[in-house]
Design an enzyme around this catalytic site. Structure first.
Site, PDB file in Angstrom:
ATOM      1  N   HIS A 137       0.855  -1.193   0.000  1.00 19.92           N
ATOM      2  CA  HIS A 137       0.000   0.000   0.000  1.00 19.92           C
ATOM      3  C   HIS A 137       0.891   1.243   0.000  1.00 19.92           C
ATOM      4  CE1 HIS A 137      -2.718   3.084   1.617  1.00 19.92           C
ATOM      5  NE2 HIS A 137      -3.719   2.303   1.278  1.00 19.92           N
ATOM      6  N   CYS A 140      -3.840   2.642  -4.572  1.00 15.44           N
ATOM      7  CA  CYS A 140      -4.734   3.458  -3.744  1.00 15.44           C
ATOM      8  C   CYS A 140      -4.794   4.850  -4.356  1.00 15.44           C
ATOM      9  CB  CYS A 140      -4.256   3.514  -2.295  1.00 15.44           C
ATOM     10  SG  CYS A 140      -5.317   4.565  -1.288  1.00 15.44           S
ATOM     11  N   HIS A 179      -7.805   0.246  -3.902  1.00 10.72           N
ATOM     12  CA  HIS A 179      -8.573   1.111  -2.996  1.00 10.72           C
ATOM     13  C   HIS A 179      -9.005   2.299  -3.824  1.00 10.72           C
ATOM     14  CE1 HIS A 179      -6.392  -0.068   1.019  1.00 10.72           C
ATOM     15  NE2 HIS A 179      -7.045  -1.063   0.480  1.00 10.72           N
ATOM     16  N   ASP A 223     -12.935   2.888  -0.825  1.00  9.86           N
ATOM     17  CA  ASP A 223     -12.111   3.229   0.328  1.00  9.86           C
ATOM     18  C   ASP A 223     -12.679   4.483   0.983  1.00  9.86           C
ATOM     19  OD1 ASP A 223     -10.089   2.976   2.125  1.00  9.86           O
ATOM     20  OD2 ASP A 223      -8.532   3.805   0.837  1.00  9.86           O
ATOM     21  N   HIS A 224     -12.778   4.438   2.269  1.00  8.95           N
ATOM     22  CA  HIS A 224     -13.300   5.560   3.073  1.00  8.95           C
ATOM     23  C   HIS A 224     -14.644   6.027   2.509  1.00  8.95           C
ATOM     24  CE1 HIS A 224      -8.910   6.575   4.358  1.00  8.95           C
ATOM     25  NE2 HIS A 224      -9.213   5.308   4.498  1.00  8.95           N
ATOM     26  N   TYR A 244     -14.695   5.005   7.858  1.00  4.87           N
ATOM     27  CA  TYR A 244     -15.358   3.743   7.527  1.00  4.87           C
ATOM     28  C   TYR A 244     -16.845   3.693   7.899  1.00  4.87           C
ATOM     29  CZ  TYR A 244     -10.864   2.060   6.099  1.00  4.87           C
ATOM     30  OH  TYR A 244      -9.688   1.898   5.407  1.00  4.87           O
TER      31      TYR A 244
HETATM   32  C1  DNO Z   1      -6.610   3.391   5.551  1.00  6.55           C
HETATM   33  C2  DNO Z   1      -5.977   2.215   5.004  1.00  6.55           C
HETATM   34  C3  DNO Z   1      -4.623   1.893   5.589  1.00  6.55           C
HETATM   35  C4  DNO Z   1      -4.128   0.616   4.972  1.00  6.55           C
HETATM   36  C5  DNO Z   1      -2.737   0.243   5.320  1.00  6.55           C
HETATM   37  C6  DNO Z   1      -2.308  -0.891   4.442  1.00  6.55           C
HETATM   38  O1  DNO Z   1      -7.767   3.568   5.421  1.00  6.55           O
HETATM   39  O2  DNO Z   1      -5.947   2.284   3.622  1.00  6.55           O
HETATM   40  O3  DNO Z   1      -4.709   1.704   6.966  1.00  6.55           O
HETATM   41  O4  DNO Z   1      -4.926  -0.436   5.401  1.00  6.55           O
HETATM   42  O5  DNO Z   1      -1.894   1.290   5.190  1.00  6.55           O
HETATM   43  O6  DNO Z   1      -1.235  -1.530   4.989  1.00  6.55           O
END
Ligand code: DNO
Length: 399
Positions: A239, A277, A304, A362-363, A379
């Site tokens: 990531h 991401c 993500h 994501d988020h 989340y």
């Molecule tokens: C946040 C996430 C991070 C992710 C880590 C992966 O929302 O994208 O906490 O899980 O960085 O290792």
């Protein structure tokens, strides 16, 4: 793409039944209760699989745990500390146990000390919902005044440092401690929660670890675990740094497409892959996601999808930003999804069994009932559902 959802385990306020109604296809999870560096036992892994696959009334949910996010990399491994070999051996044992349970995709990151970082967890939006935000002046308040890191001031533009002085002089004790908590107490899924004293001690260790050394430590980690991953049929996926620039004077080495290109070349194996991401890398101006997916899509094992909007001026690559709606920030989400779908068809043509790339919304903003229900920062249920629904629309239109 495979539509996944991050679920934090039985303590998550969102139930597996809810994920069924949302139309999620598979679950992303981790054993958050296991301290970083310890072995994930097969028993614990199987229990989490059951929590996902079997509903409280004993009926099948039809869902399975398909992506591990994250199997965290300890500070000992990142700093190549005294117990490095033990920590590597524990990491490999955890991978073996995950593989025995049938898991194949394992996300991790190599951010020193702090995982993802924001200064405001509930920034009010004009429509009444909230977003997460990284405000550079607030971060400078933390760095210069609350953590009181020596030399911190020189990392900021003078205008930012003096705005931080002003803001600090007006802050109440409650505001100061809320800012500290937001930054150091660990956001959901972050590897560790720290105190200010912990951070200071870790910064002293990293004083001896410039970016090149940290990069070598990452390559050493991969040199040690990728052969095991290959043997086990596991696809590791790194990531990116979030935000994608150096903070607290710490090196950040997985921030840009160029960093990934170097990482992919350093250990040239399909088991050494990428978590794309858009929300993390997209904070930097000018990232060519479509080109990146064209060049390195074959190594993307997990995506993500989220969006951000930069605010204000940039200094040494640092700037403020907030988490925008999935289709409203500065990343062209339609172009990203289209490029990922093209990558999937390339994989199908090549006969790859992993032609479906797991993605998760994501988020998300806190919207409607999310606010009253008090969801975990980043989340919430409804905000993420909105994100997934919008992304699903793009996928359907581009398919
Ligand atoms: C946040 C996430 C991070 C992710 C880590 C992966 O929302 O994208 O906490 O899980 O960085 O290792």
């Amino acid at each position: 793409m495979r539509q996944t959802w991050r679920w934090f385990g039985p303590a998550d306020t969102i139930s597996i039944q809810a994920l069924m109604q949302i139309g999620v296809e598979a679950v992303v999870s981790a054993l958050h209760h296991v301290p970083t560096g310890d072995v994930w036992t097969l028993e614990d892994i199987r229990k989490r699989q059951r929590d996902i696959a079997v509903l409280p009334d004993g009926k099948p949910s039809g869902l399975a745990w398909e992506v591990v996010e994250s199997l965290p990399v300890s500070e000992t491994i990142k700093t190549r500390g005294a117990d490095w070999e033990q920590h590597i051996s524990n990491y490999v044992t955890s991978l073996e146990n995950l593989a025995s349970a049938g898991l194949e995709v394992v996300c991790y990151n190599f951010m020193p000390v702090l995982d993802w970082t924001r200064t405001q967890l509930r920034w009010p939006l004009p429509h009444g919902g909230t977003a997460m935000r990284f405000d550079l002046v607030e971060f400078a308040v933390f760095d210069i005044h609350l953590l009181a890191r020596s030399d911190a001031r020189s990392d900021y533009a003078e205008v930012t440092a003096s705005a931080a002085d002003q803001a600090f002089s007006k802050m109440t004790d409650a505001e100061k401690s809320a800012l500290c908590d937001n930054i150091v107490a660990g956001l959901p899924g972050a590897n560790d929660a720290w105190t200010l004293a912990d951070i200071k001690a870790l910064l002293a260790v990293y004083a001896e670890i410039p970016a090149d050394k940290l990069r070598q430590n990452l390559y050493d980690f991969l040199g040690a675990v990728i052969p095991a991953a290959e043997r086990l049929g596991i696809r590791l996926c790194c990531h990116p740094d979030d935000p994608p620039f150096s903070i607290l004077g710490l090196p950040r080495i997985v921030s840009s497409p160029d960093d990934y290109a170097a990482l992919m070349r350093a250990v040239d194996s399909p088991a050494n892959g990428i978590t794309l991401c858009t929300g993390s890398m997209g904070v930097a101006a000018g990232v060519d996601f479509v080109g990146f997916i064209k060049d390195w899509g074959h190594r993307i094992h997990f995506a993500h999808l989220r969006n951000t909007t930069r605010e204000g001026d940039s200094h040494q690559g640092m700037h403020s930003f907030f988490e925008d709606a999935h289709l409203e920030g500065q990343t062209d989400m339609v172009a990203v999804v289209r490029a990922l779908l093209v990558e999937e068809s390339r994989r199908r043509a090549a006969g790859r069994s992993d032609h479906m790339i797991p993605m998760r919304p994501d988020h998300g903003h806190e919207l409607l009932d999310d606010i009253e229900k008090g969801s975990m920062p980043g989340y919430p249920l409804i905000g993420r559902m909105r994100g997934l629904a919008e992304l699903r629309g793009i996928m359907a239109a581009c398919a």
